[in-house]
Design a protein around this motif. Sequence first.
Motif, PDB file in Angstrom:
ATOM      1  N   LYS B  91       0.808  -1.224   0.000  1.00 36.54           N
ATOM      2  CA  LYS B  91       0.000   0.000   0.000  1.00 36.54           C
ATOM      3  C   LYS B  91       0.841   1.274   0.000  1.00 36.54           C
ATOM      4  CE  LYS B  91      -4.150  -1.921   0.257  1.00 36.54           C
ATOM      5  NZ  LYS B  91      -4.028  -3.173   0.886  1.00 36.54           N
ATOM      6  N   VAL B  92       1.920   1.301  -0.764  1.00 42.23           N
ATOM      7  CA  VAL B  92       2.671   2.556  -0.879  1.00 42.23           C
ATOM      8  C   VAL B  92       1.830   3.529  -1.701  1.00 42.23           C
ATOM      9  CG1 VAL B  92       4.923   1.468  -0.672  1.00 42.23           C
ATOM     10  CG2 VAL B  92       3.935   1.791  -2.945  1.00 42.23           C
ATOM     11  N   PHE B  93       2.067   4.824  -1.509  1.00 46.97           N
ATOM     12  CA  PHE B  93       1.332   5.828  -2.271  1.00 46.97           C
ATOM     13  C   PHE B  93       1.992   5.968  -3.637  1.00 46.97           C
ATOM     14  CE2 PHE B  93       0.773   7.094   2.224  1.00 46.97           C
ATOM     15  CZ  PHE B  93      -0.594   6.876   2.316  1.00 46.97           C
ATOM     16  N   ALA B  94       1.461   5.252  -4.609  1.00 47.79           N
ATOM     17  CA  ALA B  94       2.107   5.151  -5.925  1.00 47.79           C
ATOM     18  C   ALA B  94       2.382   6.503  -6.586  1.00 47.79           C
ATOM     19  CB  ALA B  94       1.283   4.251  -6.837  1.00 47.79           C
ATOM     20  N   LEU B  96       3.057   9.312  -5.269  1.00 49.87           N
ATOM     21  CA  LEU B  96       3.984  10.158  -4.517  1.00 49.87           C
ATOM     22  C   LEU B  96       5.398   9.599  -4.660  1.00 49.87           C
ATOM     23  CD1 LEU B  96       2.104  10.829  -1.142  1.00 49.87           C
ATOM     24  CD2 LEU B  96       1.832  11.960  -3.334  1.00 49.87           C
ATOM     25  N   GLU B 100       8.421  11.495  -0.463  1.00 47.78           N
ATOM     26  CA  GLU B 100       7.113  11.939   0.051  1.00 47.78           C
ATOM     27  C   GLU B 100       6.412  10.837   0.831  1.00 47.78           C
ATOM     28  OE1 GLU B 100       5.662  15.381  -3.082  1.00 47.78           O
ATOM     29  OE2 GLU B 100       5.432  13.291  -3.663  1.00 47.78           O
ATOM     30  N   MET B 104       5.183  11.050   4.642  1.00 46.85           N
ATOM     31  CA  MET B 104       3.841  10.671   5.093  1.00 46.85           C
ATOM     32  C   MET B 104       3.927   9.787   6.325  1.00 46.85           C
ATOM     33  SD  MET B 104       1.240  11.966   3.970  1.00 46.85           S
ATOM     34  CE  MET B 104      -0.011  10.932   4.745  1.00 46.85           C
ATOM     35  N   GLY B 138       5.188   4.169  -7.324  1.00 47.88           N
ATOM     36  CA  GLY B 138       4.548   3.204  -8.207  1.00 47.88           C
ATOM     37  C   GLY B 138       5.513   2.576  -9.203  1.00 47.88           C
TER      38      GLY B 138
END
Lengths: 293, 243
Positions: B91-94, B96, B100, B104, B138
Amino acid sequence: MDMIIQQVINGLSLGSVYALIAVGYSLVYSILLFSNFAHGGFLVIGGYICYFVLKGAGMNIWTASFAALIGAGISAVIVERLAYKPIRERTPVTLYMLIASLGMSIVIENIFVVTVGGRFRALPPVIPTQPVNFFGLATTSAFDLLSLVTAIVFLAGLQLFLSKTKWGLAIRAASYNLRTAGLMGVNVNRLISIVFFVAGLLAGVGGIFLSVRYTLYPQLGMITTKAFVAAVIGGLGSLPGAVVGSLILGLAEMLTAGFISSQFRDLVVFGLLIVTLIVRPTGLFGKSVGEKV
Amino acid sequence: MEDKMPILSVKNLFVNYGAIQALKGVDLDVYAGEIVAVIGANGAGKSTMMSAIMGDVPRAGGDILLDGKPLPSKSFQVVTAGISLSPEGRKVFAPLTVYENLQMGAFPLKDRSLVAEQLKKVYHLFPRLEERQGQYAGTLSGGEQQMLAIGRALMAMPRVLLLDEPSLGLAPIIISEIFKELTEVNQLLGMTILIVEQNARKALLLSNRAYVLQTGKIIMEGDSKELLYNPEIEEAYLGGKKK
């Protein structure tokens, strides 16, 4: 040639006001994944606050605008707390929020019909509308230039907020995955309130300019249909998409009005929407669905 | 290691999904500095337990204590209290960047110099993340995304680090690398770790103690090395015979 430049400036000006509204739409959509049809209500609230602070309280335009923006932002937060929060805490199905938002848009509209009446009101002439010569190239109105500049300032401000601040980063993260943002220690309810405040505030800016352009009435919020179309053309949930979509729409409307006929404006707008949905259903900047596991 | 009081204590935890009981009274203790593994088959309730600790799913009963004090029930308060999670599926923030994403992770920290210090530690543990700090998450490989998810959880400077299936979907060689790095996280940072894994052998080799979760209940617990050679465990979770 003059005519083209003039219509382009008018189109960009109108488009930039749409952009203020569309960006708010898209911002909310990107976090909660539903189209907030009550968004037009925030615009109307902003317009009426501006009107009554100017007319009733006799304040200047700066005070009135400030009150309008804060008021529109706060009312957006209140609408979220009253209508959407109870739903999103019970179910992940966003369709219910969409239905609630349709209800809220009717509620807001009718609050104004009941309290201040349905008549059209013109804002006092506090925003300059006289014609100005644009670098000797064309004649346009001061109002169009002012709304264009204001929109750019607010959109740049939004961009700075999203890219430079901690909460801005959290909003970008949440627009990818709200739940995971919560796992990072972000208070999700506060984040959603901030998003609605910002969306409401931007709608308030749009509301002031639209009430100067078209006069103020409770159904003015309907104009957000255009901003919604712009957001869909740009790709719902994408902020650059919302801006580009809005400018395209504004230009298309004004060029149609200038060179074909005003009657065809809406035809062109919805024609663009249909073409976009056929050619690129996710919009110009739309995210492709599905994620890498 | 054997402090009197566990740093994290789960007592009689129940979680329901509608009419289905996912957890039926789970008891578990984690002491400061140790690595505790929870192994179990798919659907045993491992991820549910992690989500319940994180406040991501509501508890139907039971207590969760951090340093003897009840843990808050909302996710953001849990992180502030000192527990962070590297979630299942990373669940990485693709959209960003790596940098970043790590910022987070540090969201609850108020002190910017503390964040910078912690970032240095994470980069030291995962040099690959520093190399790729400007890259969008991502675009990372699965293994790098897992490192990022772990690094991101570490950025909150937790008392206890929760890891949900860090081996999921990764090639064996990458899994070995990740698990080696987890040992370093434990030893260099003195980080207390609670890990749930389907890859029972890896998890038992990594951890000091382990619990076996089956259909929402702890059916066995003990020293990881002993469980590794327990015939029952071998039969049920380690694919029968040892290589």
